[in-house]
Design a protein around this motif. Sequence first.
Motif, PDB file in Angstrom:
ATOM      1  N   MET A 414       0.837  -1.205   0.000  1.00  0.00           N
ATOM      2  CA  MET A 414       0.000   0.000   0.000  1.00  0.00           C
ATOM      3  C   MET A 414       0.873   1.256   0.000  1.00  0.00           C
ATOM      4  O   MET A 414       0.611   2.197  -0.755  1.00  0.00           O
ATOM      5  CB  MET A 414      -0.928  -0.003   1.208  1.00  0.00           C
ATOM      6  CG  MET A 414      -1.827   1.220   1.214  1.00  0.00           C
ATOM      7  SD  MET A 414      -3.135   1.142   2.439  1.00  0.00           S
ATOM      8  CE  MET A 414      -3.576   2.893   2.517  1.00  0.00           C
ATOM      9  N   LEU A 415       1.919   1.265   0.814  1.00  0.00           N
ATOM     10  CA  LEU A 415       2.828   2.416   0.824  1.00  0.00           C
ATOM     11  C   LEU A 415       3.489   2.578  -0.548  1.00  0.00           C
ATOM     12  O   LEU A 415       3.637   3.698  -1.048  1.00  0.00           O
ATOM     13  CB  LEU A 415       3.886   2.247   1.916  1.00  0.00           C
ATOM     14  CG  LEU A 415       3.378   2.429   3.347  1.00  0.00           C
ATOM     15  CD1 LEU A 415       4.463   2.085   4.359  1.00  0.00           C
ATOM     16  CD2 LEU A 415       2.897   3.866   3.577  1.00  0.00           C
ATOM     17  N   LEU A 418       1.077   4.230  -2.851  1.00  0.00           N
ATOM     18  CA  LEU A 418       0.944   5.663  -2.557  1.00  0.00           C
ATOM     19  C   LEU A 418       2.133   6.422  -3.149  1.00  0.00           C
ATOM     20  O   LEU A 418       1.981   7.539  -3.650  1.00  0.00           O
ATOM     21  CB  LEU A 418       0.868   5.894  -1.046  1.00  0.00           C
ATOM     22  CG  LEU A 418      -0.422   5.432  -0.370  1.00  0.00           C
ATOM     23  CD1 LEU A 418      -0.298   5.549   1.134  1.00  0.00           C
ATOM     24  CD2 LEU A 418      -1.615   6.241  -0.869  1.00  0.00           C
ATOM     25  N   MET A 419       3.321   5.797  -3.076  1.00  0.00           N
ATOM     26  CA  MET A 419       4.503   6.444  -3.642  1.00  0.00           C
ATOM     27  C   MET A 419       4.390   6.610  -5.147  1.00  0.00           C
ATOM     28  O   MET A 419       4.962   7.531  -5.720  1.00  0.00           O
ATOM     29  CB  MET A 419       5.759   5.628  -3.318  1.00  0.00           C
ATOM     30  CG  MET A 419       6.253   5.856  -1.917  1.00  0.00           C
ATOM     31  SD  MET A 419       7.666   4.806  -1.561  1.00  0.00           S
ATOM     32  CE  MET A 419       8.979   5.780  -2.270  1.00  0.00           C
ATOM     33  N   MET A 422      -0.957   7.063  -6.223  1.00  0.00           N
ATOM     34  CA  MET A 422      -2.390   6.761  -6.106  1.00  0.00           C
ATOM     35  C   MET A 422      -2.987   7.429  -4.864  1.00  0.00           C
ATOM     36  O   MET A 422      -2.276   7.738  -3.924  1.00  0.00           O
ATOM     37  CB  MET A 422      -2.602   5.247  -6.001  1.00  0.00           C
ATOM     38  CG  MET A 422      -2.320   4.516  -7.295  1.00  0.00           C
ATOM     39  SD  MET A 422      -2.701   2.753  -7.151  1.00  0.00           S
ATOM     40  CE  MET A 422      -4.457   2.759  -7.529  1.00  0.00           C
ATOM     41  N   ASP A 423      -4.325   7.600  -4.873  1.00  0.00           N
ATOM     42  CA  ASP A 423      -4.976   8.122  -3.662  1.00  0.00           C
ATOM     43  C   ASP A 423      -5.200   6.974  -2.683  1.00  0.00           C
ATOM     44  O   ASP A 423      -5.051   5.806  -3.038  1.00  0.00           O
ATOM     45  CB  ASP A 423      -6.294   8.812  -4.017  1.00  0.00           C
ATOM     46  CG  ASP A 423      -7.328   7.830  -4.494  1.00  0.00           C
ATOM     47  OD1 ASP A 423      -8.195   7.455  -3.689  1.00  0.00           O
ATOM     48  OD2 ASP A 423      -7.261   7.406  -5.663  1.00  0.00           O
ATOM     49  N   GLU A 424      -5.562   7.319  -1.425  1.00  0.00           N
ATOM     50  CA  GLU A 424      -5.595   6.300  -0.368  1.00  0.00           C
ATOM     51  C   GLU A 424      -6.589   5.185  -0.648  1.00  0.00           C
ATOM     52  O   GLU A 424      -6.270   4.010  -0.501  1.00  0.00           O
ATOM     53  CB  GLU A 424      -5.982   6.904   0.993  1.00  0.00           C
ATOM     54  CG  GLU A 424      -5.101   7.975   1.513  1.00  0.00           C
ATOM     55  CD  GLU A 424      -5.696   9.327   1.202  1.00  0.00           C
ATOM     56  OE1 GLU A 424      -6.360   9.443   0.137  1.00  0.00           O
ATOM     57  OE2 GLU A 424      -5.532  10.250   1.986  1.00  0.00           O
TER      58      GLU A 424
ATOM     59  N   LEU B 333       1.136  12.420  -0.019  1.00  0.00           N
ATOM     60  CA  LEU B 333       0.288  11.439   0.648  1.00  0.00           C
ATOM     61  C   LEU B 333       1.024  10.255   1.256  1.00  0.00           C
ATOM     62  O   LEU B 333       0.605   9.691   2.274  1.00  0.00           O
ATOM     63  CB  LEU B 333      -0.759  10.949  -0.351  1.00  0.00           C
ATOM     64  CG  LEU B 333      -1.925  10.177   0.251  1.00  0.00           C
ATOM     65  CD1 LEU B 333      -2.545  10.929   1.389  1.00  0.00           C
ATOM     66  CD2 LEU B 333      -2.939   9.891  -0.818  1.00  0.00           C
ATOM     67  N   PHE B 334       2.131   9.880   0.639  1.00  0.00           N
ATOM     68  CA  PHE B 334       2.903   8.752   1.140  1.00  0.00           C
ATOM     69  C   PHE B 334       3.322   8.972   2.598  1.00  0.00           C
ATOM     70  O   PHE B 334       3.270   8.033   3.412  1.00  0.00           O
ATOM     71  CB  PHE B 334       4.121   8.545   0.241  1.00  0.00           C
ATOM     72  CG  PHE B 334       5.163   7.643   0.801  1.00  0.00           C
ATOM     73  CD1 PHE B 334       4.931   6.286   0.916  1.00  0.00           C
ATOM     74  CD2 PHE B 334       6.391   8.148   1.219  1.00  0.00           C
ATOM     75  CE1 PHE B 334       5.896   5.436   1.427  1.00  0.00           C
ATOM     76  CE2 PHE B 334       7.357   7.306   1.737  1.00  0.00           C
ATOM     77  CZ  PHE B 334       7.106   5.951   1.850  1.00  0.00           C
ATOM     78  N   VAL B 337       0.542   8.690   5.471  1.00  0.00           N
ATOM     79  CA  VAL B 337       0.121   7.292   5.620  1.00  0.00           C
ATOM     80  C   VAL B 337       1.250   6.469   6.241  1.00  0.00           C
ATOM     81  O   VAL B 337       1.020   5.631   7.103  1.00  0.00           O
ATOM     82  CB  VAL B 337      -0.339   6.704   4.268  1.00  0.00           C
ATOM     83  CG1 VAL B 337      -0.721   5.239   4.425  1.00  0.00           C
ATOM     84  CG2 VAL B 337      -1.520   7.486   3.726  1.00  0.00           C
ATOM     85  N   LEU B 338       2.485   6.753   5.838  1.00  0.00           N
ATOM     86  CA  LEU B 338       3.636   6.066   6.445  1.00  0.00           C
ATOM     87  C   LEU B 338       3.672   6.306   7.953  1.00  0.00           C
ATOM     88  O   LEU B 338       3.807   5.371   8.749  1.00  0.00           O
ATOM     89  CB  LEU B 338       4.942   6.560   5.812  1.00  0.00           C
ATOM     90  CG  LEU B 338       6.218   6.031   6.463  1.00  0.00           C
ATOM     91  CD1 LEU B 338       6.434   4.568   6.122  1.00  0.00           C
ATOM     92  CD2 LEU B 338       7.440   6.857   6.055  1.00  0.00           C
ATOM     93  N   PHE B 341       0.906   4.584   9.766  1.00  0.00           N
ATOM     94  CA  PHE B 341       1.212   3.159   9.937  1.00  0.00           C
ATOM     95  C   PHE B 341       2.279   2.975  11.030  1.00  0.00           C
ATOM     96  O   PHE B 341       2.243   2.001  11.779  1.00  0.00           O
ATOM     97  CB  PHE B 341       1.688   2.527   8.633  1.00  0.00           C
ATOM     98  CG  PHE B 341       0.566   2.077   7.720  1.00  0.00           C
ATOM     99  CD1 PHE B 341      -0.451   1.277   8.206  1.00  0.00           C
ATOM    100  CD2 PHE B 341       0.533   2.447   6.389  1.00  0.00           C
ATOM    101  CE1 PHE B 341      -1.491   0.861   7.382  1.00  0.00           C
ATOM    102  CE2 PHE B 341      -0.495   2.042   5.554  1.00  0.00           C
ATOM    103  CZ  PHE B 341      -1.515   1.241   6.049  1.00  0.00           C
ATOM    104  N   LEU B 425     -11.672   7.198   4.372  1.00  0.00           N
ATOM    105  CA  LEU B 425     -10.401   7.725   4.864  1.00  0.00           C
ATOM    106  C   LEU B 425     -10.533   8.175   6.318  1.00  0.00           C
ATOM    107  O   LEU B 425      -9.686   7.881   7.155  1.00  0.00           O
ATOM    108  CB  LEU B 425      -9.903   8.881   3.989  1.00  0.00           C
ATOM    109  CG  LEU B 425      -8.604   9.517   4.456  1.00  0.00           C
ATOM    110  CD1 LEU B 425      -7.460   8.519   4.435  1.00  0.00           C
ATOM    111  CD2 LEU B 425      -8.256  10.727   3.600  1.00  0.00           C
TER     112      LEU B 425
END
Lengths: 485, 485
Positions: A414-415, A418-419, A422-424, B333-334, B337-338, B341, B425
């Motif tokens: 998933m990370l 995102l890199m 893509m959106d969440e 965004l990465f 979210v990172l 997590f 989200l």
Amino acid sequence: MAIRSIIRIVAMLIGLFSLTMLPPVFIAYIYQDGGGNDFLAAFFVTLIIGFFFWIPNRRHKSELKAREGFLIVVLFWATLGSVGAIPFLMSSSVDMNLATAFFESFSGLTTTGATTIAELNDLPKSILFYRQMLQWFGGMGIIVLAVAVLPMLGIGGMQLYRAETPGPVKDSKMTPRIAETAKALWYVYLCLTVACMLAFWLAGMSLFDALGHSFSTVSIGGFSTYDASMGHFDSEIINIITVVFLIISGINYALHFTAFSAKKFSLEVYRRDPEVRAFIFIQVLLTGICFLVLIDNDVYSSIETTFSHAMFQAVSIATTAGFTTTSFSDWPLFLPVLLIFASFIGGCAGSTGGGLKVIRVLLLNLQGQRELKRLVHPKAVYKIKLGNKALPDRVVEAVWGFFSTYALVFIVCMLALLMTGMDELSAFSSVVAMLNNLGPGLGEVALHFNDVSDASKWVMIIAMLFGRLEVFTLLVLFTPVFWKN
Amino acid sequence: MAIRSIIRIVAMLIGLFSLTMLPPVFIAYIYQDGGGNDFLAAFFVTLIIGFFFWIPNRRHKSELKAREGFLIVVLFWATLGSVGAIPFLMSSSVDMNLATAFFESFSGLTTTGATTIAELNDLPKSILFYRQMLQWFGGMGIIVLAVAVLPMLGIGGMQLYRAETPGPVKDSKMTPRIAETAKALWYVYLCLTVACMLAFWLAGMSLFDALGHSFSTVSIGGFSTYDASMGHFDSEIINIITVVFLIISGINYALHFTAFSAKKFSLEVYRRDPEVRAFIFIQVLLTGICFLVLIDNDVYSSIETTFSHAMFQAVSIATTAGFTTTSFSDWPLFLPVLLIFASFIGGCAGSTGGGLKVIRVLLLNLQGQRELKRLVHPKAVYKIKLGNKALPDRVVEAVWGFFSTYALVFIVCMLALLMTGMDELSAFSSVVAMLNNLGPGLGEVALHFNDVSDASKWVMIIAMLFGRLEVFTLLVLFTPVFWKN
Ligand SMILES: [K+]
Ligand SMILES: [K+]
């Protein structure tokens, strides 16, 4: 490691796989869709690639050891996924770059069933047929992998099934055992496919559609020859047939084999199996929840339609098929997320379904209950029993480990998505869809993966492989201990 | 189960807790903010509630058994969270309904630090002080829970620490042991708070702000007295002080106690500890990743500012404090979210941090590596070692079980939030923020939880409790075996 011996086997497999490009040639000539020459060329290219690797290694024949099984399994899937992309690359009717062609091919062979093609309806029948067939062959590989190979390799607690697999157990001599088991399983698989095809045909599909959809149903793949997927037929009978065959294919093929080879066919073998019972219970429960929430939200006009959609989508997503009859991703948000989480459970071990597998979730549940009991009575000894068999600690640890590693791979993928930008929601649902070999996601990727970047596609291909190869088969290749001595 | 004895203890605790409403009275009179009478009233109400439960049970004194520990711990937190809401309900300067007041109170006591208040800047100082103090008392409860109680209850592998806890071990006599350990730990906690306050004060904060923020820093709570959180001060020195004290508070307080009580204070005790090493490594790694991605994306104008924000946000989110200096949820965004997590890892066991705890993640990693090795050499025996101590299988299973149950609770809470109408989200990040006792989420809930429905708030309160009570303490109360004889 007998590398050259392994290359010889993989080369032979490529040669054999090239034959799968001949039926589409045949289809092309029947329907005059103009795709025949492309497939014929792809056949020759694939055959030559196979020869190219076979010639220098053809004299290397050594008995394979269990450890080499990991490498062979990964190479089988990675190689076939790659050469499977050749027809997409060479076809003049689809315009695919490398990432897209690989994505479509891996998605087929791993029976993920996520497509990059936004407009299926206009494609030549030969290409459509080839996509369906990829899934069917993928399904053949999976049941052999899951019933014969994984129990021997002992992945994620699957050593549990070691004694139950048909055929003699010889840990160091894999080949004859697997060949024998494979034949028995494929016989069952073929019978189910024919039955499914006949049922679809009698229910009103054309012979072409019936064959294609039986391929993607028994393999729990989810590819369709129409943009609207199963929704194209708008038939409650076809929905029911699909659900029935998805449930049959979501059950351990070793059980089917036992049931088939008994003197008198009986449902008793299924009724006794705790995994099958849990699997059926999950499908019924999810159908019930979807039905009630849809009724409560007045989504469809009639009760029958509501029930038909609820049952179809619940079973299709929970078994990880990924067919759709309706845009379920627009249902009240709770439902698509519930179903997408249910795809983590997936089918039974030894089925063509994806996900963690019902047996592991069942064991996780029993193990969790044991942990709770142990807190209250720290000195008592609790054994985990499945049916009337006590589980060895080794299996317990392997199942916990499988789940944790699955979660870790999920987060890393998933990370990575995102890199790639893509959106969440799309990244989250894509990883669910790939790792569980489900197919459709939510948000941007609810219908197809055409708009996704090439980098994202490569990540997803890896995620599909992780899922299909039960994570550890692939992961173990990255450990130093695997390559030592 | 000595229910009446337990009620007596909880009632006494309520009475004791009423005293926490007196300092805000004092603050109100100093700053003349008009909130004094409300807090005085709240004090009397709480005291009366305590008496009401104490009087009928005052003669019930029985020695408590380990099993009753689960019930007491849950009741402590649930009761104090509830009576802690009284000042919010009675205050004339905030207008909170029951769900909102409970949310704010539980968020404080569990050191989650998620707020429902959109406009902090205009609030009376007494209310602001009370919120900070709730976190500080919550932190006191957590270190005792984590260092003295959980190892004895054996939750999620924490029996690992049983021998290491200061004080004599008597499994059946909890009270004297816990009291002794608690005093020692609180001494350390108090010293750290004073040091943190002095540092903030010298760095330029007002005495009020310094005290308030030292409360929410050593407790890893994350409440602030300003809408802009730590960003309000816009000071790199304050950022560094916060980071230093968050890292100190993210380390096992049993280690601090050992270091403090040694003849000569030495860092050796920390350097030897594998959990501390992993914890520091994670903070450095995350800071590095944030820094590089921010530089690569040209988010800030200078390298110093970039580093300051990167370090602050990485440590603040990864230790589960949840302070912000910048709207990190708008970073590429990465990164958010990172970090979100990373909050699953959280602080060390026995710290005021939340999440799974570093030690468990470390063990999961070692256990996963063992599973991989076992696949390659199925007959070899691999022991998991931490430092030079081999781990009992029971601990291994407890850690796997903890992780799986955490994941399950996560999924159930997220589905529950979706049912209350949240988007994916917000629901996803809210559960992360609550279960890990982190605080801020992403999307709709990046700043505050004011716009969230009451039903969602109740779900979140339960999620906070699950996180703070390490899931099993709460879950075990729902098993029949707990209540049997
Ligand atoms: K699928
Ligand atoms: K926090």
